[in-house]
Design a protein around this motif. Sequence first.
Motif, mmCIF file in Angstrom:
data_model
loop_
_atom_site.group_PDB
_atom_site.id
_atom_site.type_symbol
_atom_site.label_atom_id
_atom_site.label_comp_id
_atom_site.label_asym_id
_atom_site.label_seq_id
_atom_site.Cartn_x
_atom_site.Cartn_y
_atom_site.Cartn_z
ATOM 1 N N LEU A 80 5.385 1.587 -5.690
ATOM 2 C CA LEU A 80 5.462 0.135 -5.894
ATOM 3 C C LEU A 80 4.175 -0.393 -6.519
ATOM 4 O O LEU A 80 4.221 -1.227 -7.423
ATOM 5 N N TYR A 81 3.041 0.073 -6.036
ATOM 6 C CA TYR A 81 1.758 -0.325 -6.611
ATOM 7 C C TYR A 81 1.672 0.132 -8.074
ATOM 8 O O TYR A 81 1.231 -0.615 -8.944
ATOM 9 N N LEU A 82 2.091 1.381 -8.321
ATOM 10 C CA LEU A 82 2.058 1.905 -9.684
ATOM 11 C C LEU A 82 2.988 1.104 -10.590
ATOM 12 O O LEU A 82 2.632 0.783 -11.727
ATOM 13 N N GLY A 83 4.174 0.779 -10.094
ATOM 14 C CA GLY A 83 5.118 0.001 -10.877
ATOM 15 C C GLY A 83 4.587 -1.374 -11.223
ATOM 16 O O GLY A 83 4.758 -1.861 -12.349
ATOM 17 N N PHE A 84 3.913 -2.019 -10.257
ATOM 18 C CA PHE A 84 3.347 -3.338 -10.528
ATOM 19 C C PHE A 84 2.248 -3.243 -11.577
ATOM 20 O O PHE A 84 2.200 -4.037 -12.523
ATOM 21 N N PHE A 85 1.367 -2.243 -11.450
ATOM 22 C CA PHE A 85 0.275 -2.088 -12.406
ATOM 23 C C PHE A 85 0.819 -1.767 -13.794
ATOM 24 O O PHE A 85 0.347 -2.298 -14.798
ATOM 25 N N ARG A 133 4.256 7.576 -13.280
ATOM 26 C CA ARG A 133 5.130 7.980 -12.193
ATOM 27 C C ARG A 133 4.378 8.888 -11.227
ATOM 28 O O ARG A 133 3.618 9.748 -11.645
ATOM 29 N N MET A 134 4.644 8.691 -9.946
ATOM 30 C CA MET A 134 4.172 9.614 -8.930
ATOM 31 C C MET A 134 5.183 10.762 -8.901
ATOM 32 O O MET A 134 6.391 10.530 -8.864
ATOM 33 N N LEU A 135 4.689 11.999 -8.948
ATOM 34 C CA LEU A 135 5.553 13.169 -9.014
ATOM 35 C C LEU A 135 5.368 14.053 -7.789
ATOM 36 O O LEU A 135 4.334 14.004 -7.122
ATOM 37 N N ALA A 136 6.360 14.872 -7.535
ATOM 38 C CA ALA A 136 6.257 15.850 -6.455
ATOM 39 C C ALA A 136 5.316 16.987 -6.850
ATOM 40 O O ALA A 136 4.639 17.570 -6.016
ATOM 41 N N PRO A 152 -1.095 12.536 -4.199
ATOM 42 C CA PRO A 152 -0.001 13.090 -5.000
ATOM 43 C C PRO A 152 -0.293 12.966 -6.493
ATOM 44 O O PRO A 152 -1.029 12.071 -6.909
ATOM 45 N N PRO A 153 0.289 13.839 -7.311
ATOM 46 C CA PRO A 153 0.046 13.752 -8.754
ATOM 47 C C PRO A 153 0.693 12.500 -9.347
ATOM 48 O O PRO A 153 1.824 12.154 -9.011
ATOM 49 N N ILE A 154 -0.047 11.853 -10.218
ATOM 50 C CA ILE A 154 0.442 10.703 -10.971
ATOM 51 C C ILE A 154 0.444 11.120 -12.432
ATOM 52 O O ILE A 154 -0.569 11.565 -12.960
ATOM 53 N N PHE A 155 1.576 10.988 -13.095
ATOM 54 C CA PHE A 155 1.725 11.391 -14.486
ATOM 55 C C PHE A 155 1.856 10.142 -15.343
ATOM 56 O O PHE A 155 2.581 9.215 -14.981
ATOM 57 N N GLY A 156 1.141 10.115 -16.462
ATOM 58 C CA GLY A 156 1.195 8.938 -17.316
ATOM 59 C C GLY A 156 1.380 9.276 -18.780
ATOM 60 O O GLY A 156 0.926 10.320 -19.255
ATOM 61 N N MET A 157 2.069 8.374 -19.470
ATOM 62 C CA MET A 157 2.251 8.457 -20.918
ATOM 63 C C MET A 157 1.958 7.072 -21.465
ATOM 64 O O MET A 157 2.448 6.076 -20.932
ATOM 65 N N LEU A 168 -6.792 0.121 -7.632
ATOM 66 C CA LEU A 168 -6.302 0.662 -6.364
ATOM 67 C C LEU A 168 -7.394 0.767 -5.297
ATOM 68 O O LEU A 168 -7.090 0.743 -4.110
ATOM 69 N N ARG A 169 -8.648 0.895 -5.716
ATOM 70 C CA ARG A 169 -9.738 1.139 -4.775
ATOM 71 C C ARG A 169 -9.762 0.160 -3.591
ATOM 72 O O ARG A 169 -9.883 0.595 -2.447
ATOM 73 N N PRO A 170 -9.633 -1.154 -3.788
ATOM 74 C CA PRO A 170 -9.658 -2.061 -2.629
ATOM 75 C C PRO A 170 -8.457 -1.902 -1.701
ATOM 76 O O PRO A 170 -8.495 -2.331 -0.556
ATOM 77 N N HIS A 171 -7.389 -1.268 -2.182
ATOM 78 C CA HIS A 171 -6.180 -1.085 -1.385
ATOM 79 C C HIS A 171 -6.205 0.270 -0.681
ATOM 80 O O HIS A 171 -5.227 1.006 -0.704
#
Length: 148
Positions: free
Chosen positions: A114-119, A21-24, A6-11, A101-104
Motif C-alpha cells: 500500500l505504501y509502495l502503491g501510494f508512492f 512491486r514487492m516480490l516474493a 522483501p525485494p522491491i522491483f522497479g521499472m 519510507l524512513r519515518p514510517h
Amino acid sequence: MEKEKPPIFGMLQRGGEVVIRMLADVKQATIGPLIRRTIAAGSLVYTDEYDIYSRLEEWGYAHETVCHAAGEYARDDDADGFCEVHVNTLEGFWSLLRSWLRPHRGISQECLPLYLGFFEFVHNVRARGKRLLGALISQLLAPPRNPS
C-alpha cells in the motif's frame, strides 16, 4: 517473503512513469511476466549487470548494462557527449522512496504494498500539479487491480 526486507522491483521510463512491486523473490520466473506486462516488446532496457536480467534479449527487448562492480555508472556508447547508458534515474527514485519510507519505521510486509502503491501513484501524477486531488479521487473510485 520471510525476509525482513522483501525485494522491491522497479521499472522506470525516463521522464515517465514508474512501476514498483514487492516480490516474493527476484528470480527470472517472477520478474519475467511483470516485465512483459509492463514494458513494450522491442523497448531498450537499461539495467545493471545483475544476472536476473540476462534473458531480456530472449524476451524481445534490446538491453544495455552498466557494470557497477567495475566502477561503471554511466557510459556514452555513441560518443555524442551524453551518457545514455545508465540506471541513475531509477537509483535516484530508490533514494527518494527510502527517504519517504524512513519515518514510517516498522511497516509490516502486509502493508508495504500500500505504501509502495501510494508512492508510485504520487510519482506518476506529479506532472498533473493541482490536478493531483482529482486523480487521487479517480483512483480511489476505480475498481481494484491485482497488485502483483
